[in-house]
Structure formats: structure tokens, C-alpha cells
Design a protein around this motif. Structure first.
Motif, PDB file in Angstrom:
ATOM      1  N   ARG A 281      28.657  48.438  28.849  1.00 55.99           N
ATOM      2  CA  ARG A 281      28.564  47.005  29.531  1.00 55.99           C
ATOM      3  C   ARG A 281      29.736  46.735  30.247  1.00 55.99           C
ATOM      4  O   ARG A 281      29.812  46.069  31.667  1.00 55.99           O
ATOM      5  CB  ARG A 281      28.095  45.966  28.532  1.00 55.99           C
TER       6      ARG A 281
ATOM      7  N   ARG B 266      30.550  45.697  34.229  1.00 58.02           N
ATOM      8  CA  ARG B 266      31.248  44.731  34.716  1.00 58.02           C
ATOM      9  C   ARG B 266      32.034  44.850  35.540  1.00 58.02           C
ATOM     10  O   ARG B 266      32.212  44.276  36.629  1.00 58.02           O
ATOM     11  CB  ARG B 266      31.517  43.973  33.528  1.00 58.02           C
TER      12      ARG B 266
ATOM     13  N   ASN C 228      28.453  45.819  38.534  1.00 52.35           N
ATOM     14  CA  ASN C 228      26.944  46.262  38.218  1.00 52.35           C
ATOM     15  C   ASN C 228      26.587  47.084  39.789  1.00 52.35           C
ATOM     16  O   ASN C 228      25.209  46.782  39.770  1.00 52.35           O
ATOM     17  CB  ASN C 228      25.943  45.192  37.965  1.00 52.35           C
TER      18      ASN C 228
ATOM     19  N   TYR D 109      23.628  40.879  31.214  1.00 50.69           N
ATOM     20  CA  TYR D 109      24.811  41.327  32.186  1.00 50.69           C
ATOM     21  C   TYR D 109      25.424  40.067  32.741  1.00 50.69           C
ATOM     22  O   TYR D 109      24.804  39.163  33.083  1.00 50.69           O
ATOM     23  CB  TYR D 109      24.293  42.088  33.023  1.00 50.69           C
TER      24      TYR D 109
END
Ligand SMILES: [Zn+2]
Length: 471
Positions: A137, A141, A145, A322
């Protein structure tokens, strides 16, 4: 390797030579020797042929026990010594030949088993899985994305198949598959632990029957093709498995909502200060969730917007999330946010309290990291109600449709007195008198089922393929 040994055992028991059996199977004796020694893997179609030549069938060949206890131990030792885990230890391997005493063989195999068990447990702990997830993730970031190389692959594929614009219909997906040399076939008996199964030998992708779940078969087919197009290899660990999942989902989304068309729509909407996820959803005939997630791919890179995205259950538990706009998701000690519960006052949860669940709900929320405007819808699924939520920081709300909402809320989370702790008087009144029984999310506690593809029952998959590839 085991299969190789079995082949050799069967061949010798039948009193036949390498060249004799190889010729009957239409391969060279040296190729057969490589298979028997486990130096090369035979495709299922060839194994089927060889099994037939030796008077048995593939099912029996796969299910056959090793010819003897000693042979079983030798196979196991050889296999253990070939694993990358063993090689990384730099310990010299032992040749499991006739001179190795059975007692020593037993002991070595026992040690290898213990080592493998410890390594599997360590790799498969939920904590490791969550850590891998958190790392991934963080990378997404950093990229906003956006995966440019996958966008390029998708755009080239669309050009190659003559796509001109509009929604990617199922027939376009069939054309894409055909272009890549695959056929799509629906099957009513896919293994429980899989979403799709790809037969790489016969180039068939098996999909569930369209009514079997909420999944759009277009995404499933594109996910499966993604593995092939993106050159995925069998994942070496959980983090590679996760990365592949992210990549195939991105691949499917970049085909379902092609970058060029989506950008022209979104740029016009931004110029008109009228960006709405619903418009993206309707223009490409996809789910709100797909449109919302796709919006996050393009928003930062091309529209200069920071965003966040969430999919949570009615209980407030995060399934996907997200952000690159600084919104502070609840997080555990390992940095994982899946499984955490978001603030009761956030749009994603307030939307469940609306009398009308059919339309999007917008709200401004003051949080410790600033004020955000969010839009959320409720998604009804077989697993219950979920909300899908997209939000932007206050500074960017001027581009979004629905910004005129007067709904406002204040969140003090992660301060526990915001919504995690009951109000003082209530707590006092019930002190020591409440005993709930928790619903345990066993998947969050259990180690990932071990195996090459985490959670997939490989026996089911191979027997499925076998069943369907039979002439
Ligand atoms: Zn709260």
C-alpha cells in the motif's frame, strides 16, 4: 519428481525400456529420462499419454503411493534439498543413493520436515501477510495509485483488437482473449477455492457460471488474462502473490475503463466542476466500486487531485482502502488497515443510516488531519451490505458534484472518546453486567493455508482441469 519416480517404477515393473516407452509416447528417450529423474516437468497432456502407455491413467498416476518406504524417503529428501529455502542455507546436499543408510535418511527427512513446517508457519502468519500488504500500500501511495506500464499494455491490446470507444462489452473481452490465443469457457463446477482456473496447455480460461456470484465475468476473465499478459510466474512468497493480485486488478480496470476515454470524460467534468463517480460508472457499464477505484488511478496523475477510497462492511470494518490525501485510516501495530473499524461519524458509515440506500450520500467531515468531502453508496452483496466511499480534501471539493451538501460531521478518532468508548453514564450503568459473545473473523486469525497459491486447493484445481480437458 514423485511422478517421475512413479513413471520409472511402472516402466520397470512392466519390464519396458526407456526407448520403448518414449517411442510409444512420441518423445525422445532422453526427454523421458529427464522426466523420470525429475529434472524436467511434464505437461499434464504428456503425463496422460505416458500413463496410458504404461497401462494406467493420470488420476491413478497422481494418486499412486511411492513404490516403497525407502523410495518415498529418497523422493522427499531430494525434493527438500531442491527447495530454495534449503539452497539459501548453503548446506551441502546429500545424495540419496543406495549407500545412504535408511536410518540416516529417516533422520534427514525428519529434520527437513521440521524446518519446512517452521518456515511455513513463519511465512504464513497473519502478521507477515499484513506487513506485506502494508508495504504494498505504501508503494501504491508513492505512485499515486497509477501504473503506467500496465496502462500501456492495456492501450496496446485495445488498439490491436480494434476497440474504438465506449463500454468494453463481453464480446470485446472475447476478442481480447482470442487475440491472446485463449478461449473463455463457463463451468458450473469450478473449485471452491478459486475465482477462475486457466488451462495453460489448452489455453482455456474457466469462469464461473454468470449467476454464481456478484462478479462481472468480464473482470474475472480480464484478471485471468492479466496473469498471462503481465508475465506472472508462480509467486515465491505472499508479498509477490499480493502484488500480482494488485496488478491483475489494475489490468482489468484499465481495460474496462480505458485511460484515454476516461480521461476525456474526467477532464471535461473537471472543467465543468462536475466530477462524479456515477458518470464514469455509467459511461463504461461497470460497478460503482470499479469506477471509484479507477478514479483513484487517474485522479492524482492526471487531474492533480488527492483522493481516498474505501470499501467497508456495515459493521465499519475496512476491506479495501487507499489514500494519498492524508486521511488517517485506523491502523494496527503492523501498519495494516484491513480489518480495522473506521470512525462512526465518517461518510462511509453514516451512509448506512440513510433512509434511502439507493443513491449516493455526500458529507463534509472534520477530522484530526483536516476536513474531507466524501461521497458514498451502499452496495448490496451476498455477503451483506458494504459501502464504497470516495473522498477528497476540502481544497479539492470545488471540482466535485455534490459539494453543495449541508451534511456535516465531526470525527475525533483515533481519540477513543470519539466513538470507540461508550458514553460515561452508559458505561457506569452497565459496569460488569454486559457479556457479549464475539463473532470471530477466523480468516484474520488463521495462518494462510499453505501452498503455492495461498488459499488455493491445488488438488481441486488439477482434478478440475483434468476433468475438463479429457477428450
Ligand atoms: Zn470516531
Amino acid at each position: 519428481m514423485t511422478i517421475g519416480r512413479r513413471l520409472r517404477h511402472l516402466r520397470k515393473a512392466a519390464g519396458r525400456t526407456l526407448s520403448d516407452v518414449a517411442e510409444a509416447a512420441g518423445i525422445s528417450p532422453s526427454a523421458l529420462s529427464l522426466f523420470e529423474n525429475g529434472k524436467r516437468e511434464a505437461k499434464l497432456s504428456l503425463l496422460t499419454t505416458l500413463a496410458g502407455v504404461l497401462g494406467t491413467n493420470l488420476g491413478e498416476l497422481l494418486a499412486m503411493a511411492p513404490p516403497s518406504r525407502r523410495a518415498a524417503l529418497e523422493i522427499e529428501l531430494e525434493r527438500a534439498q531442491r527447495s530454495s529455502a534449503f539452497k539459501s542455507l548453503d548446506i551441502p546436499p546429500v545424495k540419496p543413493g543406495p549407500r545412504l543408510q535408511t536410518e540416516a535418511l529417516e533422520s534427514l527427512v525428519g529434520l527437513h520436515r521440521a524446518l519446512a513446517r517452521i518456515q511455513a508457519e513463519r511465512q504464513a502468519t497473519p502478521e507477515q501477510a499484513r506487513r506485506a500488504n502494508a508495504e504494498l500500500r505504501e508503494e501504491m501511495r508513492r505512485r499515486g495509485n497509477y501504473f503506467g506500464e500496465i496502462e500501456k499494455v492495456a492501450a496496446d491490446l485495445l488498439t490491436a483488437t480494434g476497440y474504438e470507444g465506449g463500454p468494453i462489452t463481453r464480446s470485446v473481452v472475447d476478442r481480447l482473449a482470442g487475440h491472446l490465443g485463449f478461449r473463455l469457457r463457463h463451468s458450473a463446477d469450478l473449485p471452491q477455492s478459486t475465482r477462475t482456473v486457466t488451462d495453460l496447455a489448452n489455453r482455456i480460461i474457466y469462469l464461473p457460471q454468470p449467476d454464481a456470484g456478484q462478479h462481472d465475468s468480464r473482470s474475472l476473465a480480464l484478471n485471468a488474462l492479466g496473469h498471462v499478459v503481465l508475465g506472472h510466474e508462480v509467486p515465491q512468497d505472499y508479498s509477490e502473490f499480493l502484488r500480482q493480485r494488485v496488478e491483475i486488478n489494475y489490468f482489468a480496470a484499465s481495460l474496462l475503463i480505458p485511460e484515454r476515454g476516461a480521461l476525456s470524460l474526467l477532464r471535461k467534468a473537471k472543467a465543468a466542476k462536475d466530477i462524479a463517480i456515477e458518470d464514469l460508472r455509467d459511461a463504461y457499464a461497470v460497478s460503482y466500486e470499479t469506477a471509484a477505484h479507477r478514479f483513484t488511478n487517474l485522479a492524482t496523475r492526471h487531474l492533480d487531485l488527492s483522493v481516498h477510497f474505501m470499501r467497508i462492511s456495515k459493521a465499519g470494518v475496512i476491506y479495501k482502502a487507499y489514500e494519498n490525501d492524508g486521511v488517517q485510516f485506523p491502523m494496527d501495530a503492523t501498519g495494516a488497515i484491513e480489518g480495522q473499524r473506521v470512525c462512526r461519524y465518517w461518510t462511509a458509515r453514516v451512509v448506512f443510516d440513510r433512509p434511502d440506500l439507493s443513491s449516493a450520500y455526500q458529507q463534509y467531515t472534520d477530522t484530526k488531519s483536516g476536513t474531507y468531502w466524501c461521497t458514498a453508496i451502499v452496495d448490496r452483496t451476498a455477503q451483506g451490505l458494504f459501502s464504497v466511499n470516495v473522498g477528497v480534501p476540502y481544497a479539492d471539493v470545488k471540482w466535485m458534484r455534490g459539494r453543495e451538501t449541508t451534511a456535516r460531521s465531526k470525527s475525533r478518532c483515533p481519540d477513543p472518546t470519539c466513538c470507540a468508548l461508550p458514553p460515561g453514564d452508559l458505561a457506569d450503568r452497565w459496569e460488569g453486567m454486559a457479556w457479549p459473545s464475539a463473532r470471530v473473523h477466523s480468516h484474520l486469525l488463521a495462518a494462510m493455508p499453505p501452498g503455492v497459491f495461498p488459499g488455493v486447493d491445488q488438488v481441486e484445481v488439477l482434478t478440475f482441469l483434468e476433468r475438463h480437458s479429457a477428450p
